[in-house]
Design a protein around this motif. Structure first.
Motif, short mmCIF file in Angstrom:
data_model
loop_
_atom_site.label_atom_id
_atom_site.label_comp_id
_atom_site.label_asym_id
_atom_site.label_seq_id
_atom_site.Cartn_x
_atom_site.Cartn_y
_atom_site.Cartn_z
N GLN A 254 12.34 9.13 -8.14
CA GLN A 254 11.58 8.60 -7.00
C GLN A 254 11.12 7.17 -7.27
O GLN A 254 11.19 6.30 -6.39
N THR A 255 10.67 6.90 -8.49
CA THR A 255 10.20 5.56 -8.82
C THR A 255 11.36 4.57 -8.91
O THR A 255 11.19 3.38 -8.60
N LEU A 258 11.65 3.36 -5.53
CA LEU A 258 10.58 2.40 -5.23
C LEU A 258 10.91 1.02 -5.84
O LEU A 258 10.62 -0.01 -5.24
N GLN A 261 13.32 -0.73 -3.62
CA GLN A 261 12.62 -1.27 -2.45
C GLN A 261 11.84 -2.53 -2.81
O GLN A 261 11.80 -3.49 -2.02
#
Length: 399
Positions: A254-255, A258, A261
């Motif tokens: 998940q990170t 991020l 992004q």
């Protein structure tokens, strides 16, 4: 070839056992065994005696001389490291830092670091920083140059932190990073401060202190805002490494998203290139270096894909833009993922560029990560694998 391996080769070619050679040159056989394995440093007298006893025609003496010169250079580097620490302690205590004409030298050093061994970079950064302090103490700076002085001294301290860590001295690296952080705070340079927090997290990860490493990342992320560069992506990738080492596959993946992004949101480039920028290639390298700490499967497949993409990207770059140490480490991360997937022969191919490195190019990270591959090859699943044994032996021969 090292002196130890040269000695072993000459001894075997002469059909001499360890005991035979030990008797002829009047030393204990265990001492010769340790020298051949690289665990002890030979004396010049031993090298000369062995050269005569094995009819090596000067080859052993030449090998000794080459290694002795390397040892002297390494000793000089250690002395510079010790001297540079004193300057870092001064920087932490000084209230005012100023700089005149050193920015070009700082920029050049930051870029050159990617393709140069850490020892020479340590010497150059320390010399530049000493000049900065000399200008400070003599008040040789303009009225409005104080912040510039802090930034330059902070970047040089950051370069010294990387040099110390690549040389295996995490404590020295922490002191240099602390000095860099103080400089960044005094200059009010948020971009540099975020970079320093990422570097402090890196040092903590080197020491296996992942909780402390996460703390540095979180402090750095508090400063995300209207700041140029890729600092947020770098910090998030550091968080990925922490989460992966702590066994959190979902959190790590998940990170990673991020971090991608954060890179997409970058509006202005990093203020300084080289060591102070976080390229897309480096981001792929971080992904690979993180996911290999999980349990294999999809994480290992993703790690292998990211490592291959990073290596391919570096291979297409001009030499001055390639981060050679990271590229070499990426080969180890690819090999790690392949071992997790049971592809030992492919792992050996991935490791080949690293296994042929001279001792002076084997930074501390390379030895740490390569020996992890060797320990993985000792798992029961590889007990009867000759390819696994061969790769373990090759890694064991590293410095």
């Amino acid at each position: 070839m090292t002196f130890g391996s040269e000695l072993r080769q000459r001894r075997l070619e002469a059909h001499e056992s360890l005991a035979d050679l030990a008797c002829r040159i009047h030393v204990h056989r265990t001492h010769i065994q340790h020298i051949e394995a690289g665990r002890r440093v030979p004396s010049r007298a031993l090298a000369e005696a062995a050269d005569i006893a094995l009819n090596a025609e000067g080859r052993l003496v030449r090998a000794f001389n080459e290694e002795d010169e390397q040892r002297q250079q390494q000793a000089a580097t250690r002395r510079t490291l010790a001297a540079s620490l004193a300057t870092s302690r001064d920087l932490c205590q000084l209230a005012d830092l100023e700089l005149d004409e050193l920015h070009a030298g700082v920029e050049e050093t930051a870029i050159d670091y990617l393709g140069t061994a850490p020892g020479p970079m340590l010497h150059r950064a320390d010399a530049l920083r000493r000049d900065a302090l000399s200008r400070l103490r003599d008040y040789r700076h303009g009225q409005h140059q104080r912040s510039d002085l802090y930034v330059a001294a902070g970047r040089l301290s950051g370069i010294l932190a990387y040099s110390a860590l690549d040389l295996g001295d995490a404590n020295a690296a922490l002191e240099h990073a602390r000095a860099a952080g103080r400089c960044a705070q005094q200059a009010g340079d948020t971009e540099l401060l975020m970079w320093v927090r990422g570097t402090q997290s890196l040092i903590a990860r080197f020491n296996g202190d992942y909780g402390i490493a996460l703390g540095y990342v979180q402090d750095g992320l508090h400063h995300v805002g209207d700041v140029p560069g890729t600092g947020a992506a770098r910090l998030l990738c550091g968080e990925v490494q922490c989460l992966a080492n702590l066994g959190d596959s979902a959190g790590a993946n998940q990170t990673l998203h991020l971090a991608e992004q954060a890179r997409e949101r970058v509006q202005r480039p990093d203020s300084l290139a080289g060591l102070f920028e976080f390229s897309e290639t480096k981001q792929r390298y971080y992904a690979a270096s993180s996911l290999i700490w999980l349990d294999g499967g999809d994480d290992a497949r993703t790690a292998a894909a990211e490592a291959r993409a990073a290596i391919a990207s570096w291979e297409q770059m001009p030499p001055a833009q390639r981060s050679l140490d990271d590229e070499r480490l990426c080969h180890i991360y690819l090999a790690t993922a392949l071992v997790q997937l049971g592809e030992v022969e492919a792992a050996a191919d991935a490791m080949a560029p690293v296994l042929s490195l001279p001792v002076e190019a084997q930074i501390s990270w390379i030895n740490k990560r390569a020996h992890r591959v060797a320990s993985m090859l000792s798992a029961p699943r590889y007990r009867n694998s000759s390819a696994a044994e061969d790769l373990k032996d090759a890694i064991g021969a590293l410095g």
